[in-house]
Design an enzyme around this catalytic site. Structure first.
Site: not given
Length: 380
Positions: A130, A160
């Site tokens: 992540h 992200d």
């Protein structure tokens, strides 16, 4: 659709985080983005009512990618598309029969955007991760935090969205421009670890020039310098200051009437004492009182606003930085243009709601669509 990307058609294989953000950026600026949902899959823009901002301004169809008929539908969609976005681990799209070799054979001008954390190759390529992991490996996370404390991730903005979705959106537009000039499409290997590293280019420059200590909370922009930091006010709220340039620092001193602060704010030897003085100073008034004194000046000042407060600030209201869409607050498309104006975002209500319309535009007969629906190949 209005905007500078009007006329582009992008096929987006549904995912979470950076892939949808890339699709949102392209759709916000005028591209027609058709989002491919998988039956029963989620989260985010899952079957049922959706309120996912990242999925705004799309058309949505639902297709079973594990069926030969579903794969054929995606290939049909891509034959006339400018680009495709996917965010699976390396090799998954190839196993589905939808890898770049197959789709570029169908459409040599296609730009095939691949969004991953680690990239298509490398020792980590096939492992899960992540945002926090990608920015850790890039060196970025090491720089976030205060002196003597552990690294603090800046939510998931850097990996992200900045290093991932925004980087892929830039890559898609760049490669589409090249394809329109050359007739040649290509695949884009967009890795968040790479993108996060690029976002820190200025820090790497400072470090390489000996102007950045390789530790947290010791430098100009990482709370090491007390004139580039946030401070608590008398009412328990916070303000942020950043008068790096000497003229802006002098303006701050003049407005707050601080006679005990050093005139040379770049002398790091004075930083501990300066920080203590500023901390004491800003606790003497409320945030509103500091706003009344410092807003509109060149002291490089702003109140630290909560998510509830930011849309209500006069500057954000005048610029339309936030919008209410279907009764919910969300950021407006950015940046702005003087000629190719963008439309207000629209929210899709049900995943797969445009399935019949999109398939009909590809030449599928109503009876064939009904058969595909009955067999669970498509939704809608």
């Amino acid at each position: 659709m209005a905007g500078p990307l009007a006329g582009l058609r992008i096929i987006e294989i549904a995912g979470i985080g950076p892939g949808p953000f890339c699709g949102m950026m392209l759709a916000d600026h005028g591209a027609e983005v058709i989002r491919i949902e998988r039956p029963g899959d989620g989260p985010g823009f899952a079957p049922g009512v959706s309120d996912d901002i990242l999925a705004r301004s799309r058309r949505s169809i639902m297709v079973d990618l594990k069926s030969p008929e579903g794969v054929a539908i995606i290939r049909d969609l891509c034959r006339d598309a400018d680009g495709l976005i996917e965010g699976f681990r390396p090799g998954v799209m190839e196993r589905l029969g939808l890898g770049p070799d197959a789709l570029l054979q169908d459409n040599p001008r296609l730009v095939y955007g691949r969004m991953t954390g680690w990239g298509q190759e490398g020792p980590y390529a096939h492992t899960a991760g992540h945002d926090i992991n990608y920015i850790a490996l890039s060196g970025n996370l090491h720089t976030y935090g205060r002196a003597g404390q552990k690294p603090t991730p800046p939510a998931n903005a850097v990996g992200d969205f900045g290093g991932g979705g925004m980087m892929l959106a830039f890559g898609m537009v760049s490669a589409i421009l090249h394809a329109r000039q050359s007739g040649q499409g290509q695949a884009i290997d967009c890795a968040m670890v790479d993108g996060a590293a690029v976002l820190a280019s200025m820090i790497w420059s400072f470090y390489g020039n000996g102007n950045w200590r390789d530790e947290r909370g010791a430098n100009l922009l990482d709370t090491g310098a007390p004139f580039y930091d946030s401070y608590e006010t008398a009412d328990g709220k916070f303000i942020a200051i950043g008068p790096v340039e000497p003229q802006f620092y002098r303006e701050l001193l003049r407005l707050v009437e601080a006679t005990d602060l050093p005139s040379n704010h770049f002398d790091a030897r004075t930083w501990p004492e300066m920080g203590a003085s500023l901390d004491q100073l800003f606790r003497m008034r409320t945030r509103e009182e500091w706003c009344a004194l410092l807003e509109g000046s060149d002291a490089c000042f702003a109140p630290v606003l909560s998510l509830a407060e930011a849309p209500l600030h006069p500057h954000n209201q005048q610029r339309g930085t936030f919008l209410h869409v279907d009764g919910k607050v969300q950021p407006a498309p950015a940046p702005r243009y003087t000629r190719t104006m963008t439309e207000e975002p629209r929210m899709s209500q049900v995943a797969g709601e445009d399935t019949e319309e999109v398939l009909a535009s590809l030449g599928y007969e109503a009876a064939d669509i009904a058969d595909l629906q009955a067999r669970g190949i498509v939704g809608g």
